[in-house]
Design a protein around this motif. Structure first.
Motif, PDB file in Angstrom:
ATOM      1  N   MET A 209      16.601 -22.254 -14.291  1.00  0.00           N
ATOM      2  CA  MET A 209      16.477 -20.923 -15.840  1.00  0.00           C
ATOM      3  C   MET A 209      17.091 -21.040 -16.736  1.00  0.00           C
ATOM      4  O   MET A 209      18.624 -21.348 -16.548  1.00  0.00           O
ATOM      5  CB  MET A 209      15.933 -19.766 -14.944  1.00  0.00           C
TER       6      MET A 209
ATOM      7  N   CYS B 158      13.271 -20.974 -23.598  1.00  0.00           N
ATOM      8  CA  CYS B 158      13.623 -19.616 -23.152  1.00  0.00           C
ATOM      9  C   CYS B 158      12.289 -18.954 -21.566  1.00  0.00           C
ATOM     10  O   CYS B 158      11.647 -19.149 -22.663  1.00  0.00           O
ATOM     11  CB  CYS B 158      14.490 -18.919 -23.354  1.00  0.00           C
ATOM     12  N   GLU B 159      12.404 -19.040 -20.426  1.00  0.00           N
ATOM     13  CA  GLU B 159      11.619 -18.135 -20.286  1.00  0.00           C
ATOM     14  C   GLU B 159      11.989 -16.338 -19.924  1.00  0.00           C
ATOM     15  O   GLU B 159      11.186 -15.335 -19.674  1.00  0.00           O
ATOM     16  CB  GLU B 159      11.753 -17.898 -18.367  1.00  0.00           C
ATOM     17  N   VAL B 160      13.296 -16.244 -19.842  1.00  0.00           N
ATOM     18  CA  VAL B 160      13.648 -15.221 -20.052  1.00  0.00           C
ATOM     19  C   VAL B 160      14.659 -14.759 -21.122  1.00  0.00           C
ATOM     20  O   VAL B 160      15.803 -15.002 -21.478  1.00  0.00           O
ATOM     21  CB  VAL B 160      14.138 -14.408 -18.796  1.00  0.00           C
TER      22      VAL B 160
ATOM     23  N   ASP C 282       5.121 -20.125 -24.583  1.00  0.00           N
ATOM     24  CA  ASP C 282       5.143 -19.942 -23.231  1.00  0.00           C
ATOM     25  C   ASP C 282       5.040 -18.552 -22.152  1.00  0.00           C
ATOM     26  O   ASP C 282       5.931 -17.421 -23.223  1.00  0.00           O
ATOM     27  CB  ASP C 282       5.032 -21.278 -22.213  1.00  0.00           C
ATOM     28  N   TYR C 283       5.117 -18.274 -20.948  1.00  0.00           N
ATOM     29  CA  TYR C 283       4.977 -17.026 -21.064  1.00  0.00           C
ATOM     30  C   TYR C 283       6.799 -16.689 -21.060  1.00  0.00           C
ATOM     31  O   TYR C 283       7.540 -17.194 -21.026  1.00  0.00           O
ATOM     32  CB  TYR C 283       5.097 -16.977 -19.367  1.00  0.00           C
ATOM     33  N   LEU C 284       7.504 -14.926 -21.407  1.00  0.00           N
ATOM     34  CA  LEU C 284       8.342 -15.192 -21.465  1.00  0.00           C
ATOM     35  C   LEU C 284       8.298 -13.443 -20.744  1.00  0.00           C
ATOM     36  O   LEU C 284       7.776 -12.629 -21.165  1.00  0.00           O
ATOM     37  CB  LEU C 284       7.896 -14.708 -23.334  1.00  0.00           C
TER      38      LEU C 284
ATOM     39  N   ILE D 269      10.846 -12.577 -11.093  1.00  0.00           N
ATOM     40  CA  ILE D 269      11.896 -13.066 -11.524  1.00  0.00           C
ATOM     41  C   ILE D 269      13.125 -12.739 -12.311  1.00  0.00           C
ATOM     42  O   ILE D 269      14.873 -12.953 -11.916  1.00  0.00           O
ATOM     43  CB  ILE D 269      11.067 -13.018 -13.606  1.00  0.00           C
TER      44      ILE D 269
END
Length: 441
Positions: A1, A77-79, A112-114, A183
């Protein structure tokens, strides 16, 4: 991640360093290019024990990086944690322009998803403003990209922030999505393996929890200071009273130390912001307004004692001050009592000598050439008419009283943090004054 943290100030930098310490890839973003340049060279903008070593170590391992490019950070980043400043407006409410600006950057650049997490201390309802700002930017792009918003308030004590993050009392997370919860559980798993509790709740409650916690601690401080002032008038000893009430487990010993008021970047700002929230909802937070009033008055206590000792005439008197930061183990002088005390001393015509173990550079931003700076605590005493202790740094707790008395023109010590013993000071023939104790009887 991979996570991004926008805002590389106190909270953002500690958060980024600690997440990278447990193996997470972190990029810290800030619009201040000079700060980012310094960080990339291992130069830390704040003083916090252990932080510099942790930052440098994780940079070398490739887990922690710094950039001014928020667009790139959002895409990778994802988060994303929002850790920018929320300074108070003139009416005491938190200024959310930086928070909303980051949210808009997310909406402009995400592919993308965040999961966007507010780490900054923000008023109730801010997460909805963040959600709205992101969605508006997505709508402008005419794209449909899934995202979630969460609240994850910080509970870091300056001077002990690393330990607080790595071994938290609790982790509070507000969210409204099972995906976001999964998450956040994964992200914080390294910090909860030893049983540190994670408390999941709705977003509004998480936002309120941060303000309520800091306001409760501020209330304890103002309460004990109010009682201390009364103790001094009636002849009681606040140091004994504090021990007596602190032994009650329902009250406890923490945050009931008398002194010259709270300062720093959190308590004053958060109390004001919560009062403002109450006003916005037509609810009068009477206790918190009293807390703020008591604290403002408390910051002048030491000045009043000094002025009274010199019969109201401080013209051409030299006052030595030990400690300028609002608390030990930090160079933070935001809302520090020293700011008020120095101002009043100068206005009264006194000369001021100052010493602090780490806050001297910061002090120069506030005082300029209006005071005299010393790199040694004892040199600040030479030919001074008295000494006042404003911050309870460890090195002040066991001084040579013989040296102090020899260097001062008058044997007068004003202890704003009650670090000395009344009997010992009397034995050494000092005129000693502290908080909540009639030291002259």
């Amino acid at each position: 991640m991979k996570i991004a943290i926008v805002g590389s100030g106190y909270v953002g930098l500690v958060t980024g360093a600690c997440f990278s310490e447990v193996g997470i890839n972190v990029v810290c973003v800030d619009i201040d290019s000079k700060k980012i340049e310094n960080l990339n060279n291992g130069i830390i903008p704040i003083y916090e024990p252990g932080l510099e070593d942790m930052v440098v170590r994780n940079m070398k391992k490739g887990r922690l990086s710094f950039t001014t490019n928020i667009a790139e950070a959002v895409k990778e980043c994802e988060v994303l944690f929002i850790s920018v400043g929320t300074p108070p407006d003139e009416d005491g409410s938190a200024d959310l322009k930086y928070v909303v600006s980051v949210a808009r950057d997310c909406g402009k650049n995400m592919e993308d998803y965040l999961l966007v997490v507010t780490k900054s201390t923000v008023p109730v309802g801010t997460s909805e403003k963040v959600r709205k700002a992101i969605q508006e930017e997505l709508d402008k792009r005419n794209v449909a990209i899934e995202f979630d918003v969460a609240s994850n308030p910080e509970f870091l004590k300056e001077g002990a922030a690393i330990a607080d993050f790595l071994k938290p009392d609790r982790i509070v997370i507000g969210l409204d999505s099972p995906k976001a919860e999964d998450i956040m559980k994964s992200l914080y798993k390294p910090f909860t393996l030893n049983g540190h509790p994670t408390i999941f709740m709705d977003i509004v409650s998480a936002e309120m929890t941060k303000y309520a916690a800091n306001s409760m601690l501020a209330t304890k401080i103002s309460f004990i200071n109010d009682i201390a002032n009364l103790c001094e008038l009636v002849g009681a000893d606040i140091n004994l009273v504090r021990r007596g009430i602190g032994s009650d487990t329902r009250i406890g010993h923490k945050f009931i130390y008398p002194g010259i008021g709270y300062g720093g970047s959190c308590f004053p700002k958060d109390v004001q912001a919560l009062i403002r929230t109450g006003d916005d909802y037509k609810y009068n937070l009477r206790i918190l307004k009293a807390v703020e009033e008591v604290n403002n008055d408390q910051k002048t206590i030491i000045f009043d004692k000094i002025k009274k000792y010199f019969n109201g005439d401080l013209a051409n008197k030299t006052i030595a001050l030990w400690g300028l930061s609002f608390k030990p183990q930090t160079d933070d002088m935001r809302e520090a009592p020293s700011l008020i005390i120095v101002k009043k001393l100068l206005e009264a015509g006194a000369k001021v000598n100052v010493y602090d173990p780490v806050a001297m550079k910061e002090a120069k931003h506030h005082f300029g050439d209006s005071v005299t700076y010393f790199e040694d605590q004892h040199e600040a005493l030479i030919d001074a008419d008295c000494l006042a202790i404003l911050t309870e740094w460890p090195e002040f707790k066991f001084p040579s009283f013989k040296i102090i008395k020899k260097l001062l023109k008058s044997p007068a010590v004003f202890d704003g943090r009650n670090i000395y013993d009344k009997a010992e000071m009397k034995q050494n023939d000092f005129d000693y004054f502290c908080i909540g104790v009639d030291t002259q009887k």
